[in-house]
Design a protein around this motif. Structure first.
Motif, PDB file in Angstrom:
ATOM      1  N   THR A   9      -1.334 -23.079  -0.634  1.00  0.00           N
ATOM      2  CA  THR A   9      -2.701 -22.924  -1.134  1.00  0.00           C
ATOM      3  C   THR A   9      -3.620 -23.735  -0.232  1.00  0.00           C
ATOM      4  O   THR A   9      -3.301 -24.878   0.095  1.00  0.00           O
ATOM      5  CB  THR A   9      -2.783 -23.452  -2.587  1.00  0.00           C
ATOM      6  N   VAL A  10      -4.729 -23.151   0.180  1.00  0.00           N
ATOM      7  CA  VAL A  10      -5.697 -23.918   0.958  1.00  0.00           C
ATOM      8  C   VAL A  10      -6.688 -24.589   0.008  1.00  0.00           C
ATOM      9  O   VAL A  10      -6.923 -25.777   0.071  1.00  0.00           O
ATOM     10  CB  VAL A  10      -6.430 -23.030   1.982  1.00  0.00           C
ATOM     11  N   PHE A  11      -7.251 -23.799  -0.896  1.00  0.00           N
ATOM     12  CA  PHE A  11      -7.987 -24.410  -2.000  1.00  0.00           C
ATOM     13  C   PHE A  11      -7.994 -23.437  -3.163  1.00  0.00           C
ATOM     14  O   PHE A  11      -7.821 -22.229  -2.980  1.00  0.00           O
ATOM     15  CB  PHE A  11      -9.384 -24.871  -1.586  1.00  0.00           C
ATOM     16  N   ALA A  12      -8.119 -23.989  -4.364  1.00  0.00           N
ATOM     17  CA  ALA A  12      -7.857 -23.204  -5.559  1.00  0.00           C
ATOM     18  C   ALA A  12      -9.097 -22.490  -6.087  1.00  0.00           C
ATOM     19  O   ALA A  12      -9.158 -22.112  -7.233  1.00  0.00           O
ATOM     20  CB  ALA A  12      -7.256 -24.109  -6.640  1.00  0.00           C
TER      21      ALA A  12
ATOM     22  N   TYR B 158     -12.932 -24.893 -10.930  1.00  0.00           N
ATOM     23  CA  TYR B 158     -13.338 -25.181  -9.551  1.00  0.00           C
ATOM     24  C   TYR B 158     -14.362 -24.122  -9.115  1.00  0.00           C
ATOM     25  O   TYR B 158     -14.111 -22.932  -9.238  1.00  0.00           O
ATOM     26  CB  TYR B 158     -12.118 -25.147  -8.623  1.00  0.00           C
TER      27      TYR B 158
ATOM     28  N   SER C  73     -11.111 -30.089  -2.138  1.00  0.00           N
ATOM     29  CA  SER C  73     -10.508 -28.873  -2.697  1.00  0.00           C
ATOM     30  C   SER C  73     -10.179 -29.037  -4.180  1.00  0.00           C
ATOM     31  O   SER C  73      -9.759 -28.085  -4.828  1.00  0.00           O
ATOM     32  CB  SER C  73      -9.244 -28.484  -1.923  1.00  0.00           C
TER      33      SER C  73
ATOM     34  N   GLY D 199       1.137 -28.078  -0.145  1.00  0.00           N
ATOM     35  CA  GLY D 199       0.343 -26.859  -0.316  1.00  0.00           C
ATOM     36  C   GLY D 199       1.185 -25.718  -0.876  1.00  0.00           C
ATOM     37  O   GLY D 199       0.711 -24.914  -1.696  1.00  0.00           O
TER      38      GLY D 199
ATOM     39  N   GLN E 189       1.746 -26.416  -4.520  1.00  0.00           N
ATOM     40  CA  GLN E 189       0.505 -26.112  -5.241  1.00  0.00           C
ATOM     41  C   GLN E 189       0.466 -24.620  -5.606  1.00  0.00           C
ATOM     42  O   GLN E 189       0.058 -24.249  -6.712  1.00  0.00           O
ATOM     43  CB  GLN E 189      -0.716 -26.491  -4.380  1.00  0.00           C
ATOM     44  N   THR E 190       0.895 -23.772  -4.684  1.00  0.00           N
ATOM     45  CA  THR E 190       0.952 -22.327  -4.966  1.00  0.00           C
ATOM     46  C   THR E 190       1.877 -22.047  -6.147  1.00  0.00           C
ATOM     47  O   THR E 190       1.536 -21.254  -7.037  1.00  0.00           O
ATOM     48  CB  THR E 190       1.454 -21.564  -3.719  1.00  0.00           C
TER      49      THR E 190
ATOM     50  N   ARG F 271       0.199 -23.009  -9.381  1.00  0.00           N
ATOM     51  CA  ARG F 271      -0.807 -22.002  -9.777  1.00  0.00           C
ATOM     52  C   ARG F 271      -0.137 -20.783 -10.396  1.00  0.00           C
ATOM     53  O   ARG F 271      -0.609 -20.230 -11.388  1.00  0.00           O
ATOM     54  CB  ARG F 271      -1.622 -21.559  -8.557  1.00  0.00           C
TER      55      ARG F 271
ATOM     56  N   LEU G   3      -5.010 -28.850  -9.507  1.00  0.00           N
ATOM     57  CA  LEU G   3      -4.277 -28.145  -8.451  1.00  0.00           C
ATOM     58  C   LEU G   3      -4.411 -26.637  -8.632  1.00  0.00           C
ATOM     59  O   LEU G   3      -4.382 -25.876  -7.669  1.00  0.00           O
ATOM     60  CB  LEU G   3      -2.806 -28.567  -8.449  1.00  0.00           C
ATOM     61  N   ALA G   4      -4.546 -26.182  -9.885  1.00  0.00           N
ATOM     62  CA  ALA G   4      -4.670 -24.749 -10.153  1.00  0.00           C
ATOM     63  C   ALA G   4      -6.129 -24.297 -10.227  1.00  0.00           C
ATOM     64  O   ALA G   4      -6.397 -23.100 -10.359  1.00  0.00           O
ATOM     65  CB  ALA G   4      -3.940 -24.408 -11.446  1.00  0.00           C
ATOM     66  N   GLY G   5      -7.085 -25.246 -10.166  1.00  0.00           N
ATOM     67  CA  GLY G   5      -8.517 -24.897 -10.174  1.00  0.00           C
ATOM     68  C   GLY G   5      -9.032 -24.451 -11.526  1.00  0.00           C
ATOM     69  O   GLY G   5     -10.077 -23.807 -11.623  1.00  0.00           O
TER      70      GLY G   5
END
Lengths: 99, 504
Positions: A58-61, B197, B211, B383, B386-387, B390, B437-439
């Motif tokens: 992920t680059v940004f969420a 986010y 981010s 990163g 993080q995916t 999500r 992390l998931a926004g």
């Protein structure tokens, strides 16, 4: 013991990172930080247990980044930009001699 | 004891001002008096702007008397975490490096609050550069938890949570990178929302980890948080990550007594671990979930299997971004400058003198994680995880509409208890970090007290841009409980007035 942990036991390595980070640190601080960063990276090493093969990072969420024309926008009067400067002269920021 | 002006919730105060039952200038003065009386103990404020607040309040009163246009928060006294740039009013980020910094412009959220008619009382303490979970990393002072002054108010928005609990402001804004709004809200018995986010502009907000950083409201009630959210949220051309999706409105006027029929509440097993969750927190959060069921919600077990990796993932990503963002503090254009004969020494020394230990620790960690030879192993790996985190949420939200968890694994810990052990401090955010992390949006609201009388927070997580669901569930829960109107006995208030009493 993880490799990162061992790395941080070497004060020369910690000093090198401090210079990259542009931080002047005395010897006791270097020693303390080395130990603490080793502990934190020891904890971070649990990430290695996760199988991430084929997973895109992920680059940004958020949603996609928005672009705008790169046009000139003046937000601050020149004087206002200098008001917080530690040292300035003739409308410019002053720093120690570089060359 | 009769109700004082400082006993009215933000919405109740807004309505009383609208009905011309009270004057903005009297409200501002009442708050300033209360700050003078109690802040020498609580120490929530870094800067009080008495003159500015009274002048603005008097302008609002004149406008109202003249029938002029008024914003939705006209006359409501707000205080701000000291991370938001305020034109002409000192902004320090609780750091020595910005001790004397006076911003030449306002953050977008500050502009929006001013346009809405809010009266800004001052700036609140925080962990330096928002790095911490106890507000003990402030370079200037130690904020106390109003429920027990030997304990932390949480962090990093600990000045905000303490000021609310002690009724030293009617509403406030915080920032949340890994839990910095929700955790202090939980530890002080108030409400805090981290919006999705992209929902709120960060222009003019001092950056920590771009981010993940998000601005959000904190208040005494869910409706108060909704009223502030409505004003600050929405597209801003100055923040390239800000979204133009429509902002949810009207939730601050949600009728009392809403039901939750048809709402599916997911409960993730990973957030109720065998160890590391105190029994009182487990009990009260479980009871709160029972209350949601009684209100008509369907309770659904869900799984977020990568949750145990969230803290480690976060401390790689957040510190990497921090090491880059904080490169701007170099002693050249603003901030502290050390004496030095050459430019490199000027950088090294200014930053060495200006930053506190936690900030240095994180800059060092981030610099290492991004350095040649280690980037893929740390930043790249984080990163990827993080995916996976999500995706866990995407799958969970196929089965539910909102997720309910504890906000913090414990109630407020004692000051000094974790300062020597950074890893222990980082684990305070174990339940809040995944949301960043998931926004996703996350709301913390009071759901009870432990055996020592310390507040416990319930966290509700929603789908991206579905703050409406959090407000709906939050209001229904709040209307059926009284945790949010309780106050520390030592602070001698006349009893909180939310304006909902007549309706219930």
């Amino acid at each position: 013991m993880s490799s990162a942990r061992a790395l941080f036991e070497d004060k020369a390595t910690v000093r090198k990172i401090a210079i990259l980070a542009r931080l002047e640190l005395d010897d006791p601080t270097l020693e303390l930080l080395g130990r603490q960063l080793g502990d934190i990276l020891g904890y971070v090493d649990q990430l290695n247990a996760v199988d991430t093969s084929g997973v895109e990072p992920t680059v940004f969420a958020g949603e996609t980044t928005r672009f705008r024309p790169d046009d000139l926008r003046i937000r601050l009067a020149p004087g206002a930009s200098l008001d917080n400067a530690p040292d300035h002269s003739s409308g410019a920021f002053r720093v120690p001699k570089v060359i | 004891m009769s109700n004082a002006l400082t006993d009215y919730s933000l919405c109740a105060l807004r309505d009383a001002l609208d009905r011309r039952e009270v004057l903005a200038v009297d409200v501002a003065q009442a708050y300033l008096d209360r700050v003078s009386a109690h802040d020498p103990v609580i120490r929530a404020y870094l800067t009080v702007d008495a003159e500015g607040a009274l002048q603005r309040a008097s302008e609002i009163d004149s406008n109202r008397a003249a029938g002029g246009p008024l914003g939705p928060l006209a006359g409501v006294p707000i205080a701000l975490k000291d991370i938001f740039l305020t034109k002409g009013l000192r902004t320090t980020c609780a750091s020595r490096i910005l001790e004397h910094f006076v911003p030449p412009y306002d953050a977008t959220v500050v502009t929006r609050l001013r346009e809405a008619g809010a009266v800004i009382l001052g700036k609140l303490n925080m962990d330096e550069f928002a790095m911490g979970s106890s507000t003990e990393n402030s370079a200037f002072q130690q904020t106390k938890n109003p429920w027990d002054t030997t304990r932390t108010p949480g962090g990093s928005s600990g000045g905000s949570s303490a000021a609310l609990a002690a009724q030293l402001c009617a509403g406030t804004l915080g920032t949340d990178t890994g839990g910095s709004i929700r955790q202090p809200a939980a530890l002080c018995g108030v409400v805090g929302l981290k919006p999705t986010y992209g929902r709120v502009s960060r222009f003019g907000v001092i950056a920590f980890a771009s981010s993940l950083d998000q601005v959000g409201p904190m208040g005494w009630t869910v409706r108060d948080a909704a009223a502030l959210h409505e004003v600050i949220a929405g597209f801003d051309p100055q923040d390239s990550t800000s979204s133009d999706r429509p902002v949810p409105t009207g939730h601050s006027r949600t009728p009392v007594g809403g039901r939750l029929d048809g709402v599916r509440v997911g409960v993730p097993t990973e957030y109720f671990p065998e160890t590391g969750l105190t029994p009182d927190v487990r009990l009260k959060v479980t009871e709160a979930i029972g209350k949601l069921r009684a209100l008509g919600a369907e309770i659904v077990p869900v799984s977020l299997p990568h949750s145990p990796y969230a803290v480690a993932t976060y401390y790689v990503i957040a510190t990497a971004e921090a090491s880059s963002n904080l490169a701007r503090f170099d002693g050249v254009r603003y901030g502290h400058r050390a004496k030095a004969d050459d430019l490199l020494s000027l950088y090294l020394r200014s930053r060495g003198e200006g930053f506190g230990m936690e900030v240095k620790r994180r800059i060092m960690l981030g610099t290492f994680a991004l350095s040649a030879g280690y980037y893929d192993a740390y930043y790249g790996k984080a990163g990827q995880i993080q995916t996976l985190i999500r995706r866990d949420f995407e799958q969970a939200f196929e089965r539910c509409d909102v997720i309910a968890t504890p906000t913090s694994p414990s109630t407020a810990f004692r000051l000094g208890e974790r300062t020597e052990d950074p890893m222990q401090m980082y684990l305070a955010d174990i339940f809040t970090i995944s949301c960043n992390l998931a926004g996703l949006p996350g709301l913390s609201l009071p759901c009870g007290f432990d055996a020592d009388g310390l507040p416990i927070g319930l966290q509700l997580l929603g789908r991206a841009f579905d703050e409406s669901m959090l407000f709906r569930v939050g209001c229904a829960f709040e209307d059926s409980t009284d945790h949010h109107v309780r106050r520390p006995p030592s602070l001698q208030t006349g009893g909180v007035v939310t304006g909902q009493e007549a309706q219930s």
